[in-house]
Design an enzyme around this catalytic site. Structure first.
Site, PDB file in Angstrom:
ATOM      1  N   GLY A 154       0.837  -1.205   0.000  1.00 24.42           N
ATOM      2  CA  GLY A 154       0.000   0.000   0.000  1.00 24.42           C
ATOM      3  C   GLY A 154       0.867   1.249   0.000  1.00 24.42           C
ATOM      4  NE  ARG A 188      14.808  15.834  -1.322  1.00 24.06           N
ATOM      5  CZ  ARG A 188      15.447  16.199  -0.219  1.00 24.06           C
ATOM      6  NH1 ARG A 188      15.441  15.407   0.840  1.00 24.06           N
ATOM      7  NH2 ARG A 188      16.090  17.339  -0.179  1.00 24.06           N
ATOM      8  CB  VAL A 246      17.736   8.943  -5.519  1.00 22.17           C
ATOM      9  CG1 VAL A 246      18.400   9.618  -6.721  1.00 22.17           C
ATOM     10  CG2 VAL A 246      16.765   7.861  -5.974  1.00 22.17           C
ATOM     11  NE  ARG A 293      -2.186  -4.204  -1.548  1.00 21.30           N
ATOM     12  CZ  ARG A 293      -1.780  -3.705  -0.405  1.00 21.30           C
ATOM     13  NH1 ARG A 293      -0.705  -4.171   0.198  1.00 21.30           N
ATOM     14  NH2 ARG A 293      -2.455  -2.728   0.186  1.00 21.30           N
ATOM     15  CG  ASP A 304       3.721  -7.444   7.250  1.00 22.63           C
ATOM     16  OD1 ASP A 304       3.105  -6.792   6.381  1.00 22.63           O
ATOM     17  OD2 ASP A 304       3.150  -8.202   8.054  1.00 22.63           O
ATOM     18  N   GLY A 305       4.666  -7.567   4.073  1.00 27.78           N
ATOM     19  CA  GLY A 305       4.547  -8.408   2.876  1.00 27.78           C
ATOM     20  C   GLY A 305       5.714  -8.146   1.940  1.00 27.78           C
ATOM     21  CB  THR A 323       2.862  -0.143   6.107  1.00 25.07           C
ATOM     22  OG1 THR A 323       1.465  -0.399   6.371  1.00 25.07           O
ATOM     23  CG2 THR A 323       3.658  -0.642   7.297  1.00 25.07           C
ATOM     24  CG  ASP A 365      -1.766  -1.082   7.675  1.00 26.67           C
ATOM     25  OD1 ASP A 365      -2.515  -0.111   7.487  1.00 26.67           O
ATOM     26  OD2 ASP A 365      -1.716  -2.061   6.912  1.00 26.67           O
ATOM     27  CG  ASP A 417       1.212  -4.045   9.986  1.00 26.69           C
ATOM     28  OD1 ASP A 417       2.101  -3.387   9.421  1.00 26.69           O
ATOM     29  OD2 ASP A 417       0.407  -4.766   9.363  1.00 26.69           O
ATOM     30  NE  ARG A 448     -27.164  13.539  13.408  1.00 30.14           N
ATOM     31  CZ  ARG A 448     -27.141  14.245  12.289  1.00 30.14           C
ATOM     32  NH1 ARG A 448     -25.984  14.577  11.747  1.00 30.14           N
ATOM     33  NH2 ARG A 448     -28.253  14.605  11.715  1.00 30.14           N
ATOM     34  CG  MET A 458      -7.897   2.455   5.810  1.00 31.16           C
ATOM     35  SD  MET A 458      -6.872   3.083   4.484  1.00 31.16           S
ATOM     36  CE  MET A 458      -7.889   2.651   3.091  1.00 31.16           C
ATOM     37  NE  ARG A 510      -3.621  -4.944   3.843  1.00 34.82           N
ATOM     38  CZ  ARG A 510      -2.809  -5.750   3.178  1.00 34.82           C
ATOM     39  NH1 ARG A 510      -1.756  -6.269   3.745  1.00 34.82           N
ATOM     40  NH2 ARG A 510      -3.044  -6.063   1.942  1.00 34.82           N
ATOM     41  NE  ARG A 514     -18.806  12.025  31.901  1.00 36.21           N
ATOM     42  CZ  ARG A 514     -18.048  12.716  31.082  1.00 36.21           C
ATOM     43  NH1 ARG A 514     -18.112  14.019  31.080  1.00 36.21           N
ATOM     44  NH2 ARG A 514     -17.238  12.118  30.248  1.00 36.21           N
ATOM     45  CE  LYS A 546     -18.374  12.833  26.172  1.00 38.83           C
ATOM     46  NZ  LYS A 546     -17.102  12.292  26.429  1.00 38.83           N
ATOM     47  CG  LEU A 547     -24.002  18.774  24.259  1.00 43.72           C
ATOM     48  CD1 LEU A 547     -23.734  20.157  23.686  1.00 43.72           C
ATOM     49  CD2 LEU A 547     -25.490  18.608  24.558  1.00 43.72           C
TER      50      LEU A 547
HETATM   51  P1  ATP Z   1       0.925  -2.762   3.491  1.00 42.70           P
HETATM   52  O1  ATP Z   1       1.235  -2.954   4.952  1.00 42.70           O
HETATM   53  O2  ATP Z   1       0.804  -1.331   3.125  1.00 42.70           O
HETATM   54  O3  ATP Z   1      -0.223  -3.585   3.020  1.00 42.70           O
HETATM   55  P2  ATP Z   1       2.751  -4.729   2.499  1.00 42.70           P
HETATM   56  O4  ATP Z   1       4.151  -4.631   1.993  1.00 42.70           O
HETATM   57  O5  ATP Z   1       2.546  -5.564   3.739  1.00 42.70           O
HETATM   58  O6  ATP Z   1       2.226  -3.255   2.674  1.00 42.70           O
HETATM   59  P3  ATP Z   1       1.482  -6.757   0.822  1.00 42.70           P
HETATM   60  O7  ATP Z   1       0.359  -6.625  -0.155  1.00 42.70           O
HETATM   61  O8  ATP Z   1       1.313  -7.709   1.955  1.00 42.70           O
HETATM   62  O9  ATP Z   1       1.812  -5.264   1.322  1.00 42.70           O
HETATM   63  O10 ATP Z   1       2.807  -7.201   0.029  1.00 42.70           O
HETATM   64  C1  ATP Z   1       3.268  -6.453  -1.078  1.00 42.70           C
HETATM   65  C2  ATP Z   1       3.876  -7.367  -2.105  1.00 42.70           C
HETATM   66  O11 ATP Z   1       4.980  -8.055  -1.536  1.00 42.70           O
HETATM   67  C3  ATP Z   1       2.969  -8.465  -2.618  1.00 42.70           C
HETATM   68  O12 ATP Z   1       2.083  -8.019  -3.619  1.00 42.70           O
HETATM   69  C4  ATP Z   1       3.975  -9.469  -3.173  1.00 42.70           C
HETATM   70  O13 ATP Z   1       4.450  -9.036  -4.422  1.00 42.70           O
HETATM   71  C5  ATP Z   1       5.106  -9.345  -2.143  1.00 42.70           C
HETATM   72  N1  ATP Z   1       4.965 -10.421  -1.136  1.00 42.70           N
HETATM   73  C6  ATP Z   1       4.081 -10.493  -0.117  1.00 42.70           C
HETATM   74  N2  ATP Z   1       4.218 -11.653   0.582  1.00 42.70           N
HETATM   75  C7  ATP Z   1       5.223 -12.336  -0.038  1.00 42.70           C
HETATM   76  C8  ATP Z   1       5.842 -13.612   0.187  1.00 42.70           C
HETATM   77  N3  ATP Z   1       5.462 -14.420   1.193  1.00 42.70           N
HETATM   78  N4  ATP Z   1       6.845 -13.982  -0.639  1.00 42.70           N
HETATM   79  C9  ATP Z   1       7.246 -13.182  -1.648  1.00 42.70           C
HETATM   80  N5  ATP Z   1       6.697 -11.982  -1.914  1.00 42.70           N
HETATM   81  C10 ATP Z   1       5.704 -11.545  -1.130  1.00 42.70           C
END
Ligand code: ATP
Length: 319
Positions: A11, A21, A24, A72, A103-104, A125, A127, A129, A162, A169, A171, A211, A213-214
Site C-alpha cells: 500500500g 529521495r 537516490v 500488489r 511486512d509483505g 506502511t 498500518d 504493524d 449524535r 484503516m 488492515r 453527565r 455529554k452532547l
Molecule cells: P501494506 O502494509 O501497506 O499492506 P505490504 O508490503 O505488507 O504493505 P502486501 O500486499 O502484503 O503489502 O505485500 C506487497 C507485495 O509483496 C505483494 O504483492 C507481493 O508481491 C510481495 N509479497 C508479499 N508476501 C510475499 C511472500 N510471502 N513472498 C514473496 N513476496 C511476497
C-alpha cells in the site's frame, strides 16, 4: 558495489517519496547509480525501471503517494516470479536492492536475499504493524489525517447531539485507531488486538449522556468490526441518533508530516550506508529514537507488541 535498485511496494504510504529521495541522493553522494523500479515487484519482474538522477527526486519530498508507483504483485510470491525478477536484476547489473514497504514487501525482499540478492527493507506502511520499529513511514501522517477528521466530525456531532462511529484503516492492526483515538479524544476505541464487549461501549455512552455529554465518538479499526454493525447495535440498545463515517483512502493521502519526512530521510539514507558497509538481509527501524537493524527472518517471525498501556490510558481519559 556500483549500482543499486529501489522500489516501493504494497500500500502507498505518505513519506515514501521522501525515502526514495534520500536513497537516490545518498547513493549518488557515494558515487553509486540507482535504478528505480516502477510498480513494486511487478515492475521488477517485468523490467520496468528508470535511471534515477538528482533531478528525478526534486520537488517530491512534500508529496504523498510514491513517484515510483506501487502495486500488489501476487505472482512474485511464487518461485517462478522471484526467478523472473532475479534475471532482471542480473541483466541490469544491480548489486543490491532497497525495498520500501510493509511486512509483505519484506517477505518478498527476504525471498530475493535467499536467492543471493543483497536486500535491505525500509518500513513504510500506514498500518504501523511491523515489529522492531516503533514507527513505519506514513503512520504519523495517517494518524494526523484521522485526528483532523475526528475534529471535523466532532463539530457536527455536538451540534446535532449524535453518536458517530468512525471506521479507520489498519488492515488487521489497530495502531491508527489507537493513536488517533487518543489524540482525538474518542469515547471508545475498538481494535482487533484487544477483546471488547459492545455492552461496555453502550454503558460508556449512557454514562456520558447522564453527565450531559452532547456527542460521542467511537473509533473502530477496520480489522475489529464493521462500523455499520457497531452503529446498528448501539441504535437498537439506546435509541440514540447514531451515524457512521468510513474515512477510507483519504487517510493515506496528502502531504506527509515533518515526522514522516524526517523518518523517511533518515532511514533511506541509512539503508544506502548499510549496503555500502556490506550489510544486507535486514530491515531498518527506529527504536527509542535510534536507527537499528533486524534480520528479516527475526523481524518477520515476530508480532508487533500492541501498547495495551496506551489503550488503557485512552479508556481512562474518556470516562
Ligand atoms: P501494506 O502494509 O501497506 O499492506 P505490504 O508490503 O505488507 O504493505 P502486501 O500486499 O502484503 O503489502 O505485500 C506487497 C507485495 O509483496 C505483494 O504483492 C507481493 O508481491 C510481495 N509479497 C508479499 N508476501 C510475499 C511472500 N510471502 N513472498 C514473496 N513476496 C511476497
Amino acid at each position: 558495489m556500483r549500482r543499486i535498485g529501489v522500489l516501493t511496494s504494497g500500500g502507498d504510504a505518505p513519506g515514501m517519496n521522501a525515502a526514495i529521495r534520500a536513497v537516490v541522493r545518498k547513493a549518488i553522494y557515494h558515487g553509486l547509480e540507482v535504478f528505480g523500479f516502477r510498480r513494486g515487484f511487478y515492475g521488477l519482474m517485468n523490467g520496468e525501471y528508470t535511471l534515477m538522477r538528482l533531478g528525478s527526486v526534486a520537488d517530491i519530498i512534500h508529496r504523498g503517494g510514491t513517484v515510483l508507483l506501487t502495486a500488489r504483485a501476487p505472482e512474485f510470491e511464487k518461485e517462478s516470479g522471484q526467478k523472473k525478477a532475479l534475471h532482471i536484476i542480473r541483466d541490469c547489473g544491480i548489486d543490491a536492492l532497497l525495498v520500501i514497504g510493509g511486512d509483505g514487501s519484506f517477505r518478498g525482499a527476504a525471498a530475493l536475499e535467499k536467492l543471493g540478492v543483497a536486500t535491505i527493507g525500509v518500513p513504510a506502511t500506514i498500518d504501523n504493524d511491523i515489529a522492531f520499529t516503533d514507527y513505519s513511514i506514513g503512520f504519523d501522517t495517517a494518524v494526523n489525517n484521522v485526528t483532523d477528521a475526528i475534529n471535523k466530525v466532532r463539530d457536527t456531532a455536538t451540534s446535532h447531539e449524535r453518536v458517530y462511529v468512525i471506521e479507520v484503516m489498519g488492515r488487521t492492526s489497530g495502531y491508527i485507531a489507537l493513536a488517533a483515538g487518543l489524540a482525538g479524544g474518542a469515547e471508545s476505541i475498538l481494535v482487533p488486538e484487544i477483546p471488547f464487549a459492545l455492552s461496555e461501549v453502550v454503558e460508556r455512552l449512557q454514562r456520558g449522556v447522564k453527565r450531559g455529554k452532547l456527542h460521542s465518538i467511537i473509533l473502530v479499526a477496520e480489522g475489529a468490526a464493521s462500523a455499520f454493525s457497531v452503529a446498528q447495535a448501539i441504535k437498537e440498545q439506546t435509541k440514540m441518533d447514531v451515524r457512521v463515517t468510513i474515512l477510507g483512502h483519504v487517510q493515506r493521502g496528502g502531504t506527509p508530516t515533518a515526522f514522516d519526512r524526517i523518518l523517511a530521510s533518515r532511514l533511506g539514507a541509512e539503508a544506502v550506508d548499510l549496503l555500502q558497509s556490506g550489510c544486507h538481509g535486514q530491515m531498518l527501524g527506529l527504536l527509542d529514537g535510534k536507527i537499528c537493524t533486524t534480520p528479516f527472518e527475526k523481524a518477520l517471525a515476530e508480532e508487533k507488541h500492541f501498547p495495551a498501556d496506551i489503550y488503557q490510558l485512552a479508556a481512562i481519559l474518556a470516562i
